[in-house]
Write a protein that holds these residues in place. Structure first.
Motif, PDB file in Angstrom:
ATOM      1  N   LEU A   1      70.394  19.774   9.004  1.00 29.28           N
ATOM      2  CA  LEU A   1      69.145  19.884   8.263  1.00 29.28           C
ATOM      3  C   LEU A   1      69.452  20.277   6.825  1.00 29.28           C
ATOM      4  O   LEU A   1      70.263  21.178   6.586  1.00 29.28           O
ATOM      5  N   ARG A   2      68.790  19.620   5.863  1.00 30.37           N
ATOM      6  CA  ARG A   2      68.945  19.931   4.451  1.00 30.37           C
ATOM      7  C   ARG A   2      67.576  19.951   3.790  1.00 30.37           C
ATOM      8  O   ARG A   2      66.768  19.045   3.978  1.00 30.37           O
ATOM      9  N   LEU A   3      67.319  20.991   2.991  1.00 30.22           N
ATOM     10  CA  LEU A   3      66.127  21.084   2.157  1.00 30.22           C
ATOM     11  C   LEU A   3      66.571  21.533   0.772  1.00 30.22           C
ATOM     12  O   LEU A   3      67.331  22.498   0.646  1.00 30.22           O
ATOM     13  N   ALA A   4      66.088  20.843  -0.249  1.00 30.05           N
ATOM     14  CA  ALA A   4      66.491  21.185  -1.612  1.00 30.05           C
ATOM     15  C   ALA A   4      65.301  21.045  -2.543  1.00 30.05           C
ATOM     16  O   ALA A   4      64.600  20.022  -2.531  1.00 30.05           O
ATOM     17  N   GLY A   5      65.067  22.080  -3.346  1.00 23.92           N
ATOM     18  CA  GLY A   5      63.995  22.067  -4.326  1.00 23.92           C
ATOM     19  C   GLY A   5      64.244  23.134  -5.368  1.00 23.92           C
ATOM     20  O   GLY A   5      65.239  23.867  -5.315  1.00 23.92           O
ATOM     21  N   ALA A   6      63.335  23.237  -6.318  1.00 24.81           N
ATOM     22  CA  ALA A   6      63.496  24.227  -7.380  1.00 24.81           C
ATOM     23  C   ALA A   6      63.525  25.662  -6.851  1.00 24.81           C
ATOM     24  O   ALA A   6      64.334  26.469  -7.316  1.00 24.81           O
ATOM     25  N   PRO A   7      62.691  26.036  -5.858  1.00 22.84           N
ATOM     26  CA  PRO A   7      62.734  27.436  -5.403  1.00 22.84           C
ATOM     27  C   PRO A   7      64.018  27.794  -4.681  1.00 22.84           C
ATOM     28  O   PRO A   7      64.578  28.875  -4.881  1.00 22.84           O
ATOM     29  N   MET A   8      64.518  26.897  -3.804  1.00 28.39           N
ATOM     30  CA  MET A   8      65.661  27.268  -2.967  1.00 28.39           C
ATOM     31  C   MET A   8      66.275  26.023  -2.328  1.00 28.39           C
ATOM     32  O   MET A   8      65.616  24.992  -2.152  1.00 28.39           O
TER      33      MET A   8
ATOM     34  N   LEU B   1      60.665  33.937  -3.174  1.00 30.46           N
ATOM     35  CA  LEU B   1      59.819  34.745  -2.304  1.00 30.46           C
ATOM     36  C   LEU B   1      58.345  34.504  -2.604  1.00 30.46           C
ATOM     37  O   LEU B   1      57.515  34.421  -1.691  1.00 30.46           O
ATOM     38  N   ARG B   2      58.008  34.400  -3.875  1.00 27.37           N
ATOM     39  CA  ARG B   2      56.616  34.115  -4.226  1.00 27.37           C
ATOM     40  C   ARG B   2      56.195  32.748  -3.702  1.00 27.37           C
ATOM     41  O   ARG B   2      55.074  32.577  -3.229  1.00 27.37           O
ATOM     42  N   TRP B   3      57.082  31.771  -3.795  1.00 29.07           N
ATOM     43  CA  TRP B   3      56.784  30.435  -3.275  1.00 29.07           C
ATOM     44  C   TRP B   3      56.582  30.484  -1.762  1.00 29.07           C
ATOM     45  O   TRP B   3      55.745  29.759  -1.211  1.00 29.07           O
ATOM     46  N   ALA B   4      57.330  31.373  -1.105  1.00 26.63           N
ATOM     47  CA  ALA B   4      57.206  31.509   0.345  1.00 26.63           C
ATOM     48  C   ALA B   4      56.028  32.385   0.756  1.00 26.63           C
ATOM     49  O   ALA B   4      55.806  32.598   1.946  1.00 26.63           O
ATOM     50  N   GLY B   5      55.282  32.917  -0.225  1.00 29.24           N
ATOM     51  CA  GLY B   5      54.111  33.723   0.089  1.00 29.24           C
ATOM     52  C   GLY B   5      54.378  35.197   0.231  1.00 29.24           C
ATOM     53  O   GLY B   5      53.551  35.930   0.767  1.00 29.24           O
ATOM     54  N   GLN B   6      55.535  35.679  -0.275  1.00 24.49           N
ATOM     55  CA  GLN B   6      55.888  37.092  -0.172  1.00 24.49           C
ATOM     56  C   GLN B   6      56.101  37.646  -1.576  1.00 24.49           C
ATOM     57  O   GLN B   6      56.981  37.194  -2.307  1.00 24.49           O
ATOM     58  N   GLU B   7      55.270  38.618  -1.975  1.00 21.53           N
ATOM     59  CA  GLU B   7      55.381  39.195  -3.312  1.00 21.53           C
ATOM     60  C   GLU B   7      56.477  40.253  -3.320  1.00 21.53           C
ATOM     61  O   GLU B   7      56.390  41.259  -2.633  1.00 21.53           O
ATOM     62  N   PRO B   8      57.535  40.064  -4.134  1.00 22.08           N
ATOM     63  CA  PRO B   8      58.618  41.061  -4.193  1.00 22.08           C
ATOM     64  C   PRO B   8      58.172  42.295  -4.957  1.00 22.08           C
ATOM     65  O   PRO B   8      57.274  42.227  -5.813  1.00 22.08           O
ATOM     66  N   PRO B   9      58.778  43.455  -4.686  1.00 22.34           N
ATOM     67  CA  PRO B   9      58.374  44.690  -5.380  1.00 22.34           C
ATOM     68  C   PRO B   9      58.850  44.712  -6.818  1.00 22.34           C
ATOM     69  O   PRO B   9      59.902  44.157  -7.158  1.00 22.34           O
ATOM     70  N   GLY B  10      58.078  45.399  -7.691  1.00 21.09           N
ATOM     71  CA  GLY B  10      58.488  45.598  -9.073  1.00 21.09           C
ATOM     72  C   GLY B  10      58.593  44.303  -9.844  1.00 21.09           C
ATOM     73  O   GLY B  10      58.083  43.248  -9.447  1.00 21.09           O
ATOM     74  N   THR B  11      59.251  44.385 -10.997  1.00 23.68           N
ATOM     75  CA  THR B  11      59.454  43.207 -11.835  1.00 23.68           C
ATOM     76  C   THR B  11      60.917  43.006 -12.196  1.00 23.68           C
ATOM     77  O   THR B  11      61.248  42.061 -12.899  1.00 23.68           O
TER      78      THR B  11
ATOM     79  N   ASP C   1      50.713  50.178  -9.231  1.00 19.23           N
ATOM     80  CA  ASP C   1      50.094  49.007  -8.620  1.00 19.23           C
ATOM     81  C   ASP C   1      50.084  49.211  -7.106  1.00 19.23           C
ATOM     82  O   ASP C   1      51.100  49.069  -6.441  1.00 19.23           O
ATOM     83  N   LEU C   2      48.915  49.562  -6.572  1.00 17.22           N
ATOM     84  CA  LEU C   2      48.793  49.864  -5.146  1.00 17.22           C
ATOM     85  C   LEU C   2      48.031  48.787  -4.394  1.00 17.22           C
ATOM     86  O   LEU C   2      47.646  48.970  -3.248  1.00 17.22           O
ATOM     87  N   SER C   3      47.813  47.636  -5.046  1.00 18.63           N
ATOM     88  CA  SER C   3      46.968  46.609  -4.436  1.00 18.63           C
ATOM     89  C   SER C   3      47.752  45.554  -3.671  1.00 18.63           C
ATOM     90  O   SER C   3      47.169  44.689  -3.049  1.00 18.63           O
ATOM     91  N   SER C   4      49.090  45.576  -3.726  1.00 22.83           N
ATOM     92  CA  SER C   4      49.877  44.538  -3.076  1.00 22.83           C
ATOM     93  C   SER C   4      49.774  44.655  -1.558  1.00 22.83           C
ATOM     94  O   SER C   4      49.564  45.727  -0.999  1.00 22.83           O
ATOM     95  N   ALA C   5      49.943  43.510  -0.909  1.00 20.53           N
ATOM     96  CA  ALA C   5      49.874  43.488   0.549  1.00 20.53           C
ATOM     97  C   ALA C   5      51.115  44.142   1.141  1.00 20.53           C
ATOM     98  O   ALA C   5      52.126  44.325   0.477  1.00 20.53           O
ATOM     99  N   ASP C   6      51.021  44.509   2.418  1.00 20.64           N
ATOM    100  CA  ASP C   6      52.165  45.134   3.070  1.00 20.64           C
ATOM    101  C   ASP C   6      53.344  44.174   3.075  1.00 20.64           C
ATOM    102  O   ASP C   6      53.216  43.018   3.495  1.00 20.64           O
ATOM    103  N   PRO C   7      54.506  44.612   2.640  1.00 21.30           N
ATOM    104  CA  PRO C   7      55.673  43.731   2.623  1.00 21.30           C
ATOM    105  C   PRO C   7      56.282  43.598   4.011  1.00 21.30           C
ATOM    106  O   PRO C   7      55.773  44.113   5.002  1.00 21.30           O
ATOM    107  N   VAL C   8      57.428  42.920   4.058  1.00 20.77           N
ATOM    108  CA  VAL C   8      58.164  42.772   5.311  1.00 20.77           C
ATOM    109  C   VAL C   8      58.660  44.143   5.766  1.00 20.77           C
ATOM    110  O   VAL C   8      59.133  44.953   4.977  1.00 20.77           O
TER     111      VAL C   8
END
Length: 648
Positions: free
Chosen positions: A224-231, A262-272, A354-361
C-alpha cells in the motif's frame, strides 16, 4: 522490389477496407439484444453482482464496439436492490474486436463514470458491503479456465462516503480517478490512481498478491502506498480478515510538517511550536482497532528515538502508548509558546490560556534520554513518564541529572472551561544553586550547593492568574556558597565604627556563607518567610516578611550581625530593609537603628516631638538615606499652617 512493396500496400489497404466494410455490415446485422444480454452475463460472471439499470442502454458497433448503461446500480443476491452501496452514472463496456467479428461478445475493459460508493458499518461491525464481498468470493474460483476477466476497470470522477455508526465517524472522498488491473483476478489485484481527501490531492496504489485468498479472509501479501502534501505512508506485508482485520508488515511514514499532517487528520496539536519534520519506520501488527509498532525508529524535529508504540481506536476515542529511548532530545520548541512573563516587561504574562481545544489523544509514554535540552538548561540522564487523559497531563520525573545534582518529582496540569490548574512537587538534591536558583526562582546572585524542595498549587486563566492563586511551600538549604552584590562584613564594620557614615557603595563584593536556610509558605500569591537564615564565617543574616508573587516584589526586614561577638562585647547588629522588584531590590540599613548607635545623634530621637529639633533630625536622616525628607507641620497646627523657620 518497388512492385512488391506496392502490391503489399495494396493488400493492406484491401484488408482494412474489408474490415471496415465487415464491421459496418456487422453493425447492421448484429442482434443488439443478445449483445446486451451477453455483456450483463459477463459482468455478473466476473463479479458475482447483478446490474440494475434504471436508465437507457446504448449499443454501438461502429466505429467502436461499446455497450453503455445509464444510471446503474450493482446488487448482490442477498439484498433487495434498495441499498445503493454502489451506483454508477454511466457504465461503459468496450468489446474485443476480433471475437466480435466472429459474433462472440467479450468485454475488453470497463469504465465506471461518476460512480458513487457508500460504505456503512453498523453497531455490530457488519458492513453494507459484506453481501457484495460474499458474492464476489463465491464467484471467484482460482484455476478455472473459463474465468471471466477484464484487462482494466477504470473509475472516473467518483466519490466514496464512509460512515461508522459505532465510532461516530464520517468521511468523504471526492474526484476519484482509479485504474484497477484485472488481468488474472485469481492471483493478483492492483489499483492505482488519485483522489481528494480533506482538501488534499493524494496519489495511491494497492497491490494484493492473492486476491481470492484476501476475499476469503485468508492471508495474502499486500503493498500500500499513499502520497500527498500532508504525509507519505507505505506498508508492505500481509493481510488477513478471518475474525477481524489483521495487517502485519513494515510501515513507514514521513511528513515535512507533522503539525500540518495532524491538522489534516483532524487532530489539533498543542501550542504553536515544534511538530515539524517527522519520519517513522517500524514493524507493524494491526489487529482490529489496535496497531502495535515494534522496532520503532522515529524522528521529530531532529530528535531521534527508538522503542515500541501502541495505538488504539475504540468508540471514537484514540490512545497512544509508547516506551522510547533517545540519545539527545531538545524539547525547547514545544515549550516556546509557554511565556510566564510578559515580553519585555517584569510583569507576569496576562494573556489568557487557550482552553477551548478538544480533548487530544490519550497518551501514556515513558521516555529515557542521555541528554535533554530545555532552553538554556541541559539535563543529563533523564527518565520521564507522561500521562495525558481527558486533557489532564500528569508528568513524573523518575530521575534527572540537572544542575550538577539529581531531580525527582511530579507535575500535573488539568483544565476546565475557564481556568487551568497546576500541581507541582519537586525535589532537587545536591544541585548547583547558581544555575538552579536562576532558572527556577529568578535569583541570580546565589552560589554554592544545596537542596530545594517545592510543593505548589495554582489555578487561573493566565500566568498572572496562576501567580495570584499560588499556594504551597518551598524549602531551600545550601552550604559553602556566597551571595553576590554586597559585602555584609565590610558594611557592618564600617557602620560599627561610624554609624552615620551612610551605606556608601555597598552593592558590590559578596557575602560568603557556610549554611543557608530559606523556608517559605505561599497563600493566595503571597510568600511569607517562615525562616530565612544565612550563617557565614564573618556575618549572620536573618530575614522575615513577605513577598508578592503577582507583583514580583519584596517587603522584608532583616538583621545582619558580625560573627565572633562575646558576652563582654556583643557583636554588631544592623537591622536592614529589602524592598522592590525581585530582579533589582533596594537594600538599605534601618535609619533609626543607625541614629541610636551614634552617641551624638541618639538624643535627637527623643527630641523628635520638639519643633525646634525636628529639622535637625531631618538633616541627619537626609545624610543617612541620601534622600530629602519632606517637612511636616506641627501636630497642633491647622492644615494650612506653614512650617516654622528652621532653628538656629
Amino acid at each position: 522490389m518497388a512492385q512488391g512493396i506496392k502490391r503489399l500496400g495494396i493488400s493492406v489497404a484491401v484488408l482494412i477496407a474489408a474490415a471496415v466494410t465487415g464491421a459496418f455490415a456487422l453493425s447492421l446485422t448484429i442482434d443488439r439484444g443478445a449483445l446486451r444480454q451477453a455483456v450483463e452475463q459477463q459482468l455478473r460472471a466476473a463479479t458475482g453482482l447483478q446490474l440494475v439499470v434504471d436508465g437507457d442502454i446504448d449499443v454501438t458497433i461502429f466505429p467502436r464496439s461499446t455497450v453503455t448503461f445509464s444510471n446503474v446500480r450493482l446488487k448482490s443476491d442477498e439484498d433487495g436492490g434498495t441499498d445503493a452501496a454502489l451506483s454508477v452514472k454511466t457504465l461503459i463496456t468496450n468489446l474485443r474486436l476480433l471475437p466480435l467479428l466472429l459474433r462472440r461478445f467479450e468485454i475488453a475493459d470497463v469504465m465506471l463514470n461518476q460512480p458513487s460508493i457508500h460504505v456503512v458499518r453498523d453497531a455490530g461491525g457488519r458492513s453494507n458491503w459484506t453481501p457484495f464481498i460474499d458474492s464476489l468470493t463465491r464467484t471467484m474460483k482460482p484455476g478455472l479456465d473459463d474465468q471471466v476477466s477484464f484487462s482494466e476497470i477504470r473509475l472516473q470522477d467518483g466519490e466514496l462516503s464512509y460512515r461508522d455508526e459505532t465510532a461516530g465517524v464520517q468521511e468523504h472522498i471526492d474526484d476519484i480517478d482509479l485504474s484497477l488491473a484485472w488481468p488474472s483476478i485469481s492471483r493478483t489485484f492492483a489499483a492505482t490512481g488519485q483522489f481528494d481527501f480533506r482538501g488534499e490531492r493524494l496519489d495511491g496504489s494497492i497491490t494484493v498478491a492473492d486476491f481470492i485468498a484476501a476475499l476469503r479472509g485468508d492471508t495474502s501479501g499486500i503493498k500500500l502506498r499513499l502520497a500527498g502534501a500532508p504525509m507519505k505512508i507505505a506498508f508492505d506485508g500481509t493481510i488477513a480478515n478471518k475474525t477481524s482485520l489483521s495487517l502485519i508488515g513494515t510501515v513507514s511514514a514521513d511528513s515535512a510538517s507533522l503539525r500540518n499532517a495532524l491538522r489534516w487528520a483532524g487532530q489539533e496539536p498543542p501550542g504553536t511550536g515544534g511538530f515539524g519534520r517527522f519520519a517513522l519506520k517500524a514493524r507493524a501488527n494491526l489487529i482490529g482497532a489496535s496497531i502495535a509498532l515494534t522496532n520503532v525508529n522515529v524522528e521529530l524535529d531532529k530528535n531521534v528515538a527508538e522503542g515500541v508504540m501502541t495505538y488504539t481506536l475504540a468508540g471514537g476515542h484514540q490512545g497512544l502508548q509508547a516506551t522510547l529511548a533517545a540519545g539527545s532530545i531538545d524539547v525547547t520548541p514545544y515549550l516556546s509558546t509557554i511565556r510566564l512573563l510578559a515580553s519585555g516587561a517584569r510583569d507576569w504574562n496576562r494573556q489568557l490560556f487557550d482552553l477551548s481545544s478538544a480533548d487530544p489523544v490519550d497518551l501514556d509514554m515513558r521516555l529515557s534520554a542521555a541528554k535533554v535540552t530545555i532552553g538554556s538548561t541541559t539535563l543529563g540522564r533523564t527518565a520521564i513518564s507522561a500521562n495525558l487523559r481527558g486533557g489532564a497531563l500528569a508528568l513524573s520525573v523518575g530521575e534527572a541529572q540537572v544542575y550538577g545534582g539529581i531531580a525527582q518529582g511530579t507535575f500535573g496540569v488539568s483544565r476546565s472551561d475557564k481556568a487551568a490548574s497546576i500541581k507541582a512537587q519537586f525535589q532537587f538534591n545536591d544541585v548547583e544553586l547558581q544555575t538552579c536558583a536562576a532558572d527556577l526562582l529568578g535569583v541570580r546572585n546565589l552560589s554554592g550547593r544545596g537542596n530545594l524542595s517545592v510543593s505548589l498549587e495554582a489555578e487561573g486563566a493566565s500566568p498572572f492568574g496562576l501567580a495570584q492563586s499560588l499556594d504551597g511551600s518551598a524549602l531551600l538549604t545550601g552550604h559553602d556558597g556566597a551571595i553576590s552584590g554586597f559585602n555584609v562584613e565590610q558594611l557592618l564594620k564600617r557602620l560599627e565604627r561610624r554609624p552615620l557614615s551612610g551605606g556608601g557603595n555597598f552593592r558590590s563584593g559578596s557575602t560568603p556563607f557556610d549554611k543557608l536556610t530559606v523556608s517559605v509558605r505561599f497563600a493566595d500569591g503571597i510568600a511569607t518567610a517562615d525562616e530565612v537564615r544565612i550563617d557565614g564565617p564573618t556575618a549572620r543574616i536573618s530575614l522575615s516578611g513577605a513577598a508578592s508573587v503577582p507583583a514580583r516584589e519584596y517587603d522584608l526586614k532583616g538583621v545582619a550581625s558580625l560573627a565572633g561577638g562575646s558576652a563582654a562585647k556583643p557583636g554588631f547588629d544592623l537591622p536592614f530593609i529589602v524592598q522592590g522588584p525581585w530582579d533589582d531590590p533596594l537594600i538599605f540599613p534601618d535609619p533609626e537603628s543607625l541614629i541610636r548607635r551614634s552617641p551624638a545623634s541618639a538624643p535627637l530621637l527623643d527630641a523628635v516631638k520638639d519643633r525646634k529639633t525636628r529639622d535637625t533630625v531631618r538633616s541627619v536622616l537626609e545624610r543617612i538615606t541620601g534622600k530629602k525628607q519632606d517637612a511636616e507641620p506641627p501636630a497642633d497646627a491647622p492644615a494650612a499652617a506653614q512650617p516654622e523657620p528652621k532653628a538656629n
